[in-house]
Each structure stands twice: as C-alpha cells, then as structure tokens.
Motif scaffolding. Structure first.
Motif, PDB file in Angstrom:
ATOM      1  N   SER A 377       0.888  -0.945   0.240  1.00 42.25           N
ATOM      2  CA  SER A 377      -0.084  -0.352  -0.013  1.00 42.25           C
ATOM      3  C   SER A 377       0.975   1.283  -0.455  1.00 42.25           C
ATOM      4  O   SER A 377      -0.077   2.347  -0.434  1.00 42.25           O
ATOM      5  CB  SER A 377      -0.864   0.462   1.066  1.00 42.25           C
ATOM      6  OG  SER A 377      -0.135  -0.097   2.845  1.00 42.25           O
ATOM      7  N   GLY A 380       0.836   3.581  -3.478  1.00 47.93           N
ATOM      8  CA  GLY A 380      -0.376   4.372  -3.134  1.00 47.93           C
ATOM      9  C   GLY A 380      -0.692   5.438  -2.587  1.00 47.93           C
ATOM     10  O   GLY A 380      -0.734   6.844  -2.645  1.00 47.93           O
ATOM     11  N   VAL A 381       0.017   4.957  -1.257  1.00 45.43           N
ATOM     12  CA  VAL A 381       0.227   6.068  -0.032  1.00 45.43           C
ATOM     13  C   VAL A 381       1.130   7.527  -0.808  1.00 45.43           C
ATOM     14  O   VAL A 381       1.209   8.590  -0.427  1.00 45.43           O
ATOM     15  CB  VAL A 381       1.037   5.210   1.849  1.00 45.43           C
ATOM     16  CG1 VAL A 381       1.060   6.600   2.012  1.00 45.43           C
ATOM     17  CG2 VAL A 381      -0.363   5.018   1.958  1.00 45.43           C
ATOM     18  N   LEU A 384      -0.811   9.541  -3.370  1.00 44.51           N
ATOM     19  CA  LEU A 384      -1.689  10.138  -2.466  1.00 44.51           C
ATOM     20  C   LEU A 384      -1.130  11.021  -1.291  1.00 44.51           C
ATOM     21  O   LEU A 384      -1.564  12.193  -1.284  1.00 44.51           O
ATOM     22  CB  LEU A 384      -2.004   9.202  -0.795  1.00 44.51           C
ATOM     23  CG  LEU A 384      -3.346   9.827  -0.418  1.00 44.51           C
ATOM     24  CD1 LEU A 384      -4.952   9.510  -1.502  1.00 44.51           C
ATOM     25  CD2 LEU A 384      -4.044   8.783   0.515  1.00 44.51           C
ATOM     26  N   ILE A 388      -2.707  14.509  -0.480  1.00 43.34           N
ATOM     27  CA  ILE A 388      -3.514  15.122   0.616  1.00 43.34           C
ATOM     28  C   ILE A 388      -1.783  16.346   1.778  1.00 43.34           C
ATOM     29  O   ILE A 388      -0.911  15.388   1.038  1.00 43.34           O
ATOM     30  CB  ILE A 388      -3.941  14.178   1.178  1.00 43.34           C
ATOM     31  CG1 ILE A 388      -3.532  12.858   1.378  1.00 43.34           C
ATOM     32  CG2 ILE A 388      -5.776  13.626   0.671  1.00 43.34           C
ATOM     33  CD1 ILE A 388      -4.191  11.989   2.075  1.00 43.34           C
ATOM     34  N   LEU A 393      -2.839  12.068   6.457  1.00 43.56           N
ATOM     35  CA  LEU A 393      -2.934  10.702   6.017  1.00 43.56           C
ATOM     36  C   LEU A 393      -2.835  10.657   7.720  1.00 43.56           C
ATOM     37  O   LEU A 393      -2.981   9.056   7.500  1.00 43.56           O
ATOM     38  CB  LEU A 393      -1.587  10.992   6.060  1.00 43.56           C
ATOM     39  CG  LEU A 393      -0.808   9.628   5.130  1.00 43.56           C
ATOM     40  CD1 LEU A 393      -1.407   8.640   4.724  1.00 43.56           C
ATOM     41  CD2 LEU A 393       0.671   8.917   5.015  1.00 43.56           C
TER      42      LEU A 393
END
Length: 427
Positions: A377, A380-381, A384, A388, A393
């Motif tokens: 993941s 994707g973080v 992201l 954001i 987060l």
C-alpha cells in the motif's frame, strides 16, 4: 548453580548470537534506505514505489518460501537467503560511497532484497523450533523477541547518528549530501550478515527435527498450508484481521514517518532514528511486561490485541500535529509498548498450536500479512501525499485502525482468542 537449559544448547547459542548481530545490522538499512530515496529524489511517491518494489516479491514469494522451508532444510534456505542479502546490501554500500548510486539501481537492489527476505523470514521462524525442545519455545521466543526489540531500540538511534555524521558532506564523485553516512550504514548491515552466516554455518540441526520429503509439490504445499489455516477458526480470523490492518495502516506509517522526519522534525535523519528507536524501546518494554499483562487480562489475547490496536490508532492521529522529535518519540514509544505486549504470547501461541510440518507455511502467511501487504500500500500512499497533507494521512490511518479494531471487538472469533489455547479447535 546450574545453567539455564537454553544456555547449554550450542545450536541455540549460535542462532541467537548470529541473529542478534543481524538484527542490529538490519536497523541501519531500515533507516538508511528510505533516507537515501528521499535524498535522491525528494519525492514521497518514489519512496512508496521503492517500498512496494521490495514488498511485491516478498509478498508473492513469502508463501512459496514457507513451503520451500517445509520441504527442505530451514537452515540451508536461511543460509542462501542471507548470503544473497549480504551481497546486495554490500553492493548498495559500495555504490553510495563511490557515487555510482542512482534510482534504477535502488529499484533493482530493493527487488532483490525483497525476494531474498521472502525466504529468510519463514526459514528463520521454522529453524528455532528445530533446535530446541517444544517446552522451551516460550523462553526462546522471549529471548529472541527481546533482543529484536532491543535492536529496534538501540539500532535506529545508532543508524541516525552514523548517517548524520555524513550529512552535507558529499563523497568524491557524489552530489548526494549524506552519501558518506549512508554508505557506512549499509556497510555495517552487510558486515552483520557476514557474522550471521558464520553462526548459521556452525549450526547442526538434530536428525529428529529434519522433515521427511513431501509427496506434494511446492504449490500443493502452499495450498495445504492455506487450507490448514482456513480450518482453524481463531487462526483464520486473526490472519484476516492482520491483513486488513496491514493494508490500511502499514503503508501510511512506513511512508509517513520518513517524510515526517524530513519535512517537520528538527534533526533530519537523526530524528528518524530517534523516533524509530522510541518505537523499538516501547516494544522492548512491552515484551518485558507481556507476561504480567497476559495474566492481568486472564489470557484474553484477542480482546487485548483489539483494544490495544484501537489505542495505537489514536496515537497515530496524534502524529498529525507533531513538530517536535521528543513528542513524536513519545507517541511512537506508546505504540511500540502496546504492540510489544502481545507479540511474545502471540507467536508462541501460533508455534504451539500449529503442527511442526505446517509451521513454515503458517509463519510465512503471518509474515505475509505483516511484511508483504503493508508495503504494497506504500506506493499508493506515496502518490496520495501529492494530493493530501501529511497530517491528513496520519488522521486517516489512525482513525481507520481504531474503527477496524473496535468493529472487530464485536466478532466472537477474534475477541475470543486466548493466549493459552494451544490445541486447535474444530471448525
């Protein structure tokens, strides 16, 4: 005065000594690799991709690694895997120190390290029960986990100091500001692998502990291991819970902490080492107190895990407003304390519960959930974080963990897991 039985076991002393050196060395790469990526690119997205590059082969081959361990020799598999790791980390050190390092090489070496680790983790877990008596497992796990937690307490702080000594001092031929310290950190880890390989070469697994050849292929054994977990309701429920937590929380923390140290804390790589050391120190204390806490909660391991995870989620939310290394260390120390309390009883519970011939595959599934899914993941973080903020987060990750844990408290299969349930229940 008689010596402790574990102290008289030559194989355990060799395994414990070599593993201890390797554990401390691992902490240098755990701090240095994300810092290297951030210094080369300044991009959290690239950090997420590197972590995912390690995680993909680790996740894909973790289950196969467990089956290979059950089919062949855990010691031989561990020797080969750690030799590969030693070569790749040494290459990383040499490239950083000579200025030859670049992101393509980071991706290649991260891929190789992840692949080797997929075989090393289940092999290491399966080797311990093969060299000691079953009644010594809890004590041996306590010693091994205690040393791992000590390494997580001392190692990151030392790594941060080593990297910090090379800050803003590029080596010849390198424009990388922290190249000297980063190169030293990787070199220390490579040397630690050498010590571990020497101890493994001297270990002799008793004949009774060797496994008979299986009539099934590797993939058949993998499926057999998954079927064994599926047939054990408490074990199955915990594995599914750990997978969900790793996916939604592991990635955000693995990417978020290095970015937090780089962007908001006051001492750069040293701050990263300090907060990781605080987490390790908390785990060390948690391991020491785990027996007393298990008695206090009367062995209700499932309810304890879920309650503690809910609190850990709130601590992660607190990281959203942190600008101080000290405050970040306090919050990470708390999460480490709560996490460390459950680890020794949990792993010993699994090792006692699962038949020896299934142990490598079962431990590989457990490690798959913790070490394979979380970094998947991370890619994707990293992406992201381009849309954001870092505080958002941490808030999202922490609240997600708390919500999942509180929701799972309503599940009898999870809430009812007991630390002393060593005999599998019938589905």
């Amino acid at each position: 005065m008689s010596r402790h039985p574990l102290a008289t076991n030559t194989n355990f002393r060799l395994l414990f000594g070599g593993s201890t050196v390797s554990m401390f060395g691992d902490q240098f790469t755990l701090v240095a690799l994300p810092w290297l990526v951030l210094k080369l690119t300044g991009d959290p997205g690239a950090l997420g991709l590197v972590l995912a590059t390690m995680a993909v082969p680790r996740a894909v081959f973790m289950l196969i690694g467990g089956a290979v361990v059950d089919r062949f020799s855990a010691r031989a598999v561990l020797l080969l895997a750690r030799t590969a790791n030693a070569v790749m980390v040494a290459a990383l050190a040499a490239m950083v120190l000579t200025g030859a390092i670049s992101m393509p090489w980071v991706y290649v070496l991260a891929l190789g390290i992840g692949l080797a680790t997929a075989f090393a983790y289940p092999a290491s877990s399966a080797l311990l029960p093969a060299v000691i008596e079953p009644q010594q497992l809890a004590q041996a796990n306590g010693a091994m986990m205690g040393m791992r937690q000590l390494s997580m307490f001392i190692g990151p702080a030392l790594a941060g100091v080593v990297i910090g000594t090379g800050a803003h001092a590029p080596t010849a031929g390198s424009a990388l500001a922290d190249a000297r310290g980063l190169g030293w950190a990787f070199a220390i880890d490579a040397a630690s692998f050498g010590a571990s390989l020497l101890s493994l070469a001297l270990i002799r697994v008793p004949a009774a502990a060797k496994r008979a050849p299986s009539q099934h292929g590797v993939f058949g054994q993998v499926l057999g291991g998954l079927r064994g977990i599926a047939a054990d309701p408490p074990l199955r429920a915990f594995m599914l819970y750990a997978a969900v937590v790793s996916l939604f929380v592991g990635g955000p923390t693995q990417v978020g902490l290095p970015v937090l140290a780089d962007m908001r804390l006051d001492h750069g790589a040293t701050s990263l080492g300090i907060v990781m050391a605080a987490s390790g120190g908390g785990m060390l204390l948690g391991g020491l107190f785990s027996g007393a806490v298990a008695k206090l909660v009367r062995g209700h391991l499932g309810a304890m895990i879920l309650s503690f995870d809910a609190c850990i989620g709130l601590a992660l939310v607190g990281l959203a407003g942190v600008h101080s290394t000290v405050l970040a260390a306090v919050l990470l120390g708390l999460t480490g304390l709560l996490g460390g309390i459950v680890q020794i009883t949990l792993v010993s519970w699994i090792q006692r519960r699962v038949p020896r011939e299934m142990l490598g595959r079962t431990m590989s599934v457990l490690m798959f959930t913790f070490l394979g899914l979380g970094p998947l993941s991370a890619a994707g973080v990293g992406a992201l974080l381009k849309v954001i903020s870092l505080p958002a987060l941490f808030v999202a990750a922490g609240l997600t963990l708390t919500a999942i844990a509180l929701g799972c408290l309503t599940s009898p299969a999870l809430r009812g897991i007991r630390a002393q349930d060593a005999v599998p229940q019938v589905a």
